[in-house]
Design a protein around this motif. Sequence first.
Motif, PDB file in Angstrom:
ATOM      1  N   ASP A  76       0.833  -1.205   0.000  1.00  0.00           N
ATOM      2  CA  ASP A  76       0.000   0.000   0.000  1.00  0.00           C
ATOM      3  C   ASP A  76       0.865   1.251   0.000  1.00  0.00           C
ATOM      4  OD1 ASP A  76      -2.655   1.374   0.397  1.00  0.00           O
ATOM      5  OD2 ASP A  76      -1.637   2.022   2.224  1.00  0.00           O
ATOM      6  N   ARG A  80       0.970   4.292  -2.879  1.00  0.00           N
ATOM      7  CA  ARG A  80       0.770   5.707  -2.546  1.00  0.00           C
ATOM      8  C   ARG A  80       1.971   6.550  -2.949  1.00  0.00           C
ATOM      9  NH1 ARG A  80       0.791   6.963   2.311  1.00  0.00           N
ATOM     10  NH2 ARG A  80       1.644   5.037   3.175  1.00  0.00           N
ATOM     11  N   HIS A  91      -1.434  10.942   0.773  1.00  0.00           N
ATOM     12  CA  HIS A  91      -2.336  10.229   1.678  1.00  0.00           C
ATOM     13  C   HIS A  91      -1.563   9.869   2.941  1.00  0.00           C
ATOM     14  CE1 HIS A  91      -4.930   6.417   2.581  1.00  0.00           C
ATOM     15  NE2 HIS A  91      -5.171   7.417   3.420  1.00  0.00           N
ATOM     16  N   ARG A  93      -1.583   8.046   6.518  1.00  0.00           N
ATOM     17  CA  ARG A  93      -2.278   7.043   7.326  1.00  0.00           C
ATOM     18  C   ARG A  93      -1.832   7.220   8.774  1.00  0.00           C
ATOM     19  NH1 ARG A  93      -0.184   1.728   4.605  1.00  0.00           N
ATOM     20  NH2 ARG A  93       1.710   2.847   5.187  1.00  0.00           N
ATOM     21  N   SER A 122      -6.388   9.083   6.565  1.00  0.00           N
ATOM     22  CA  SER A 122      -7.195   8.017   7.162  1.00  0.00           C
ATOM     23  C   SER A 122      -6.689   7.797   8.581  1.00  0.00           C
ATOM     24  CB  SER A 122      -7.087   6.726   6.347  1.00  0.00           C
ATOM     25  OG  SER A 122      -5.736   6.321   6.201  1.00  0.00           O
ATOM     26  N   GLU A 124      -6.966   5.461  12.255  1.00  0.00           N
ATOM     27  CA  GLU A 124      -7.364   4.250  12.973  1.00  0.00           C
ATOM     28  C   GLU A 124      -7.183   4.504  14.468  1.00  0.00           C
ATOM     29  OE1 GLU A 124      -8.520   1.458  11.753  1.00  0.00           O
ATOM     30  OE2 GLU A 124      -8.190   1.729   9.601  1.00  0.00           O
ATOM     31  N   GLU A 139       1.305  -0.507   8.249  1.00  0.00           N
ATOM     32  CA  GLU A 139      -0.091  -0.257   7.910  1.00  0.00           C
ATOM     33  C   GLU A 139      -0.444   1.213   8.073  1.00  0.00           C
ATOM     34  OE1 GLU A 139      -2.786  -3.022   9.859  1.00  0.00           O
ATOM     35  OE2 GLU A 139      -1.140  -4.442  10.064  1.00  0.00           O
ATOM     36  N   VAL A 140       0.347   1.948   8.846  1.00  0.00           N
ATOM     37  CA  VAL A 140       0.167   3.388   9.012  1.00  0.00           C
ATOM     38  C   VAL A 140       1.530   4.058   8.913  1.00  0.00           C
ATOM     39  CG1 VAL A 140      -1.907   3.169  10.439  1.00  0.00           C
ATOM     40  CG2 VAL A 140       0.344   3.259  11.529  1.00  0.00           C
TER      41      VAL A 140
END
Length: 202
Positions: A76, A80, A91, A93, A122, A124, A139-140
């Motif tokens: 991912d 990006r 983006h 995260r 985004s 979380e 993941e971030v």
Amino acid sequence: MTFHQLKTFLAVAEAGSIRGAAAALVVTEPSVSATIAQLSRELGVELTERVGRGIRLTEAGREFARYAARILGLADRAVRATREVAGGAGHLRLAAVTTAGEYVLPPILASFLQAHPGLRMSIEIGNRASTLSRLVNEEVDLALGGRPPDRAGIVGEAVRENLLVVVGSPDHPLRGKRGLDPRLLSGETWLMREPGSGTRQN
């Protein structure tokens, strides 16, 4: 091995059942079962085992899950980064522990997004364990929480103090006393956050 297989496997790991994973992925249960079986055959090891009506990861499955999460996170990130180089919108995260997500993050989000109008974001929210896991697994991009772990690849910067206080009943025998020896509190009944919370570990 495909990204589809990795996503399906991690969905099963998170849901703890084929049915839960199928619902999360909006696919049929036989499709999930077939994907996990095929992945196990390709790896030559059993990744899951039955426990009652649910499923849990084997020791090999737990080890594989760590790498699967990182692979998907890096993929991912690569997508990006490529789009940003080509002129696409950035983006970010972000993950935050529950307390920071409720009290620290909201006041600064508006001004941050105003300063970066083309940025997509985004967020979380979770406890310390899940937040750090997302960061380690790529993941971030950024995590907001307390006490960053002392491990390679993670750089932390303190931005504010986080004062913890003990709250008790108004008629508690120790009410109003100062300079308490912590050992006096060892026999008390505590209302605590769930395992994995940074507050519980302090």
